[in-house]
Design a protein around this motif. Structure first.
Motif, mmCIF file in Angstrom:
data_model
loop_
_atom_site.group_PDB
_atom_site.id
_atom_site.type_symbol
_atom_site.label_atom_id
_atom_site.label_comp_id
_atom_site.label_asym_id
_atom_site.label_seq_id
_atom_site.Cartn_x
_atom_site.Cartn_y
_atom_site.Cartn_z
ATOM 1 N N GLU A 1 1.971 1.919 9.325
ATOM 2 C CA GLU A 1 0.927 1.565 8.361
ATOM 3 C C GLU A 1 0.111 0.404 8.901
ATOM 4 O OE1 GLU A 1 -1.193 -0.145 5.100
ATOM 5 O OE2 GLU A 1 0.363 -1.161 6.253
ATOM 6 N N PRO B 1 -5.374 6.564 -1.630
ATOM 7 C CA PRO B 1 -6.540 5.710 -1.879
ATOM 8 C C PRO B 1 -7.117 5.963 -3.265
ATOM 9 C CG PRO B 1 -6.693 6.804 0.261
ATOM 10 C CD PRO B 1 -5.576 7.461 -0.481
ATOM 11 N N ASP C 1 -8.461 4.626 3.184
ATOM 12 C CA ASP C 1 -9.279 4.077 2.100
ATOM 13 C C ASP C 1 -10.765 4.297 2.364
ATOM 14 O OD1 ASP C 1 -7.040 3.203 0.766
ATOM 15 O OD2 ASP C 1 -7.141 1.158 1.544
ATOM 16 N N ARG D 1 4.168 7.256 0.769
ATOM 17 C CA ARG D 1 2.817 7.805 0.732
ATOM 18 C C ARG D 1 1.827 6.682 0.444
ATOM 19 N NH1 ARG D 1 3.637 10.710 -5.153
ATOM 20 N NH2 ARG D 1 3.211 8.862 -6.424
ATOM 21 N N HIS D 2 0.573 6.929 0.838
ATOM 22 C CA HIS D 2 -0.535 6.055 0.451
ATOM 23 C C HIS D 2 -1.625 6.930 -0.142
ATOM 24 C CE1 HIS D 2 -3.519 2.932 0.305
ATOM 25 N NE2 HIS D 2 -4.339 3.635 1.066
ATOM 26 N N LEU E 1 0.812 -1.210 0.000
ATOM 27 C CA LEU E 1 0.000 0.000 0.000
ATOM 28 C C LEU E 1 0.849 1.266 0.000
ATOM 29 C CD1 LEU E 1 -2.790 -0.992 2.571
ATOM 30 C CD2 LEU E 1 -2.993 -0.862 0.091
ATOM 31 N N LEU E 2 2.150 1.139 0.228
ATOM 32 C CA LEU E 2 3.024 2.306 0.347
ATOM 33 C C LEU E 2 3.889 2.463 -0.899
ATOM 34 C CD1 LEU E 2 4.236 1.989 4.046
ATOM 35 C CD2 LEU E 2 2.146 3.017 3.138
ATOM 36 N N TYR F 1 4.101 8.901 5.155
ATOM 37 C CA TYR F 1 4.855 8.214 6.204
ATOM 38 C C TYR F 1 6.328 8.610 6.099
ATOM 39 C CZ TYR F 1 0.788 5.029 6.429
ATOM 40 O OH TYR F 1 -0.463 4.480 6.548
ATOM 41 N N TYR G 1 -5.278 11.410 2.230
ATOM 42 C CA TYR G 1 -3.931 10.994 1.857
ATOM 43 C C TYR G 1 -3.108 10.743 3.120
ATOM 44 C CZ TYR G 1 -5.171 12.931 -2.732
ATOM 45 O OH TYR G 1 -5.793 13.209 -3.929
ATOM 46 N N VAL G 2 -2.124 9.844 3.023
ATOM 47 C CA VAL G 2 -1.221 9.577 4.150
ATOM 48 C C VAL G 2 0.225 9.683 3.670
ATOM 49 C CG1 VAL G 2 -0.686 8.069 6.088
ATOM 50 C CG2 VAL G 2 -2.915 7.893 4.966
ATOM 51 N N TRP H 1 -3.679 2.930 9.525
ATOM 52 C CA TRP H 1 -3.821 4.251 8.908
ATOM 53 C C TRP H 1 -4.218 4.173 7.430
ATOM 54 C CZ3 TRP H 1 -4.584 8.740 11.057
ATOM 55 C CH2 TRP H 1 -4.192 8.939 12.384
ATOM 56 N N SER H 2 -3.586 3.300 6.674
ATOM 57 C CA SER H 2 -3.928 3.216 5.253
ATOM 58 C C SER H 2 -5.347 2.682 5.065
ATOM 59 C CB SER H 2 -2.929 2.322 4.517
ATOM 60 O OG SER H 2 -1.648 2.918 4.494
#
Length: 629
Positions: A95, A71, A104, A68-69, A50-51, A112, A109-110, A99-100
């Motif tokens: 993660e 969605p 979603d 970053r992640h 996911l990252l 890290y 946005y995330v 958080w991710s």
């Protein structure tokens, strides 16, 4: 070009200069470790799919890495959350807290940030270095540049940029809030502390434990001094801390609360005091009722992120749950990520009924109030809620004795294990939004006739006799290990650890008939889920009348014959106290009435990777025995 920086150590180091994390679970006793807690684990993490790593994001004076992640289906003007890991962790560690998955569901946005070993040998953010916690300098500036890069790449609402961090990241969070109040609208401090409580590596020791005590005004002044002349709004803050955290003292929660309430110009008396999922929650509001600061005291939890692997994010799919158990991720049936996202004001857009504060309904339906009961009692409850009931806890005299996650909610209570007399039965229901309700008014009388009332006694383990052994899977190469905490599972040295607890049970009457026994232990720290691989692995207890050998603990005890093997099991846990199942008949017979009883805790199968837990000994390990006189 990235600036080359000297290697710096986190303030967990032994007198020889070796960081405490490096002493870990390879048989060394963790010099300088706080009493009651094992050193933090050296965790090797793989990046999650996911990252995505971003390799260019400004001048990056702090020499950090950025992940970053993003969605799918992101709307315009979406929020952004910066999430920072703790020591020995990486981006994937946080993660894994959920958080991710939350991003979603709620469409944010995330980012890290990830520390590098060249900056800090245990991969801690350098929150105690003025060159890294100040505005437009070092690591703080690198993280701000990550935010700038996200704003330039995606449609992000600049008024909804937030930051959250654990441990070293939990100390770096207030640094970013203080240095960049024009960038961040709110922050979550998890197992961290106040801004600028340390300005050197050595001062970091005192900041972490026992903590630094200053007046609210003094704390507020250092925040106001981080960006002189700034007159805009200050970030709101949510603060989380385990009350049994022996790495970062819980005093840091109080000092951080005093700092940020003073920054907002409000007092230090909470306006809301409540219990959520069994944990104290306090809210500090301004005159208009706005929640500006809140605290969550995680009773009995150590140095970890609070999560709930059974908790589905409201509005998400069945796969969108609050993380999974891992290093520094403790399943305490409370999803800190969800409540932090909710505090940031982002949970209303993902399908959740906005502002759900309505608790579920719950009622004990059997036995009837005032009933006289005996033997095995079928206790049942009804529970309902508009957004769904996630679980029901059953209580006896206010203590949780069983949990049921599916209707019809029920459990079988063995009333013969308690003395005759009055008891109160109750049920506590939790809904998907975190609300709870309790029905605790069903009084019953236990009357088991035909035999004397059972007697319950508790024995604390003898700390001087306790210890652990580590060996290869076949039991060869055994070596002794003695420390404040006892090891179980596979360590970073590839050895398999078993723990021994000794109890003086000689006070039991010679003619007593032992009818029930169980062991209660307390979690200290760990890495991974040692129950998970191989599949079906279990933690069991072997019992020995007396001790396994003439001496209290010897290397041959690792595989020595027990009086009774696998007398009870202990289900997986990652925080607080956990009781085993009731001992088998052979296990009850193995309890000595004339001297010591020794218990050996072991996993039935050898783990295939580094996975272990530390439990506490001495007064923290209790053998409960019920007998008929």
């Amino acid at each position: 070009m990235l600036k080359q920086r000297r290697s710096r150590s986190w303030p967990w180091s032994c007198s020889a200069g070796v960081p405490l994390a490096a002493w870990l679970f390879a048989g060394l006793a963790g010099c300088g470790a706080p009493a009651g807690e094992a050193p933090e684990a050296e965790v090797t993490e793989q990046q999650q799919p996911l990252l995505t790593q971003v390799t260019s994001f400004g001048s990056n004076p702090g020499n950090l890495q950025m992940f970053r992640h993003v969605p799918s289906g992101m709307p315009a003007n979406a929020p952004l959350v910066v999430v920072m890991h703790g020591c020995t962790q990486g981006a994937a560690g946080m993660e894994g807290a959920g958080w991710s998955a939350a991003a979603d569901v709620y469409k944010f946005y995330v980012v890290y940030p990830q520390q590098q070993g060249g900056n800090n040998m245990t991969r801690c953010f350098n929150w105690f270095e003025p060159g890294d916690f100040s505005r437009d300098r070092g690591e703080a500036l690198s993280i701000k540049q990550m935010v700038d890069t996200m704003k330039a790449t995606y449609s992000i609402d600049p008024s909804r940029v937030f930051v959250a961090g654990f441990s070293a990241g939990g100390y770096m969070t207030p640094a970013l809030l203080a240095a960049y109040p024009d960038v961040f609208s709110a922050g979550a401090i998890h197992s961290g502390g106040p801004y600028r409580c340390a300005e050197s590596m050595n001062a970091g020791f005192s900041c972490m434990s026992p903590g630094v005590n200053r007046t609210p005004a003094a704390w507020g002044d250092v925040v106001r001094g981080a960006y002189p002349g700034y007159a805009g709004p200050r970030p709101r803050v949510t603060i989380w801390h385990g009350t049994s955290d022996y790495t970062v003292n819980v005093m840091n929660l109080t000092e951080a609360m005093e700092q940020w309430t003073n920054v907002h110009g409000i007092d230090q008396t909470p306006d809301t005091v409540e219990t959520v999922s069994g944990f104290p929650h306090k809210v500090y509001r301004d005159g208009a009722g706005n929640a500006l600061v809140e605290t969550w005291e995680l009773t009995g939890m150590g140095h970890a992120v609070a999560m709930d692997a059974q908790f589905p994010f409201p509005g998400g799919t069945g796969s969108a749950v609050c993380g999974s158990v891992g290093a520094y991720l403790s399943d305490v049936n409370l999803c800190s990520v969800y409540h932090q996202v909710k505090f940031f004001g982002m949970t209303g857009g993902g399908g959740e009924p906005t502002g759900d504060t309505t608790p579920p309904t719950v009622n004990v339906t059997a036995p009837a109030k005032g009933a006289t009961v005996s033997g095995t009692v079928n206790v049942t409850a009804d529970a309902a809620d508009a957004v769904g009931v996630t679980r029901v806890e059953f209580l006896v005299n206010g203590e949780v004795v069983s949990t049921d996650t599916q209707a019809p909610y029920a459990f079988a209570w063995n009333s013969t294990a308690v003395s005759n007399g009055q008891y109160t039965l109750g049920a506590r229901a939790f809904d998907a939004a975190g609300n709870q309700a309790t029905d605790d008014d069903t009084g019953v009388t236990v009357s088991n006739s035909g035999s004397p009332a059972p007697v319950t006694v508790q024995f604390a383990s003898i700390a001087a006799d306790d210890g652990y052994l580590k060996a290869d899977a076949d039991g060869s190469g055994a070596a002794l290990g003695f420390m404040t905490n006892l090891a179980l599972g596979r360590g970073t040295d590839g050895k398999y650890n078993r723990s021994f607890l000794s109890f003086d049970t000689s006070s039991l009457p010679d003619g007593a008939t032992v009818t029930r026994a169980f062991l209660t232990v307390i979690y200290s720290s760990g890495s991974g889920d040692p129950w998970s691989t191989p599949a079906g692995n279990t933690l069991v207890i072997d019992a020995k009348t007396g001790t396994f050998n003439a001496a209290n603990t010897e290397v041959t005890d690792w595989a020595a014959a027990a009086t009774a093997s696998s007398v009870a099991g202990i289900d997986r846990f990652s925080a607080g106290a956990k009781s085993s199942g009731d001992f088998s008949a052979d296990g009850l017979s193995a309890i000595s009435k004339t001297g010591k009883t020794q218990l050996r805790l072991r996993f039935t199968q050898a783990q295939t990777a580094t996975q272990y837990l530390f439990i506490r000994d001495g007064a923290n390990a209790v053998l409960t025995v019920v007998y008929a006189p």
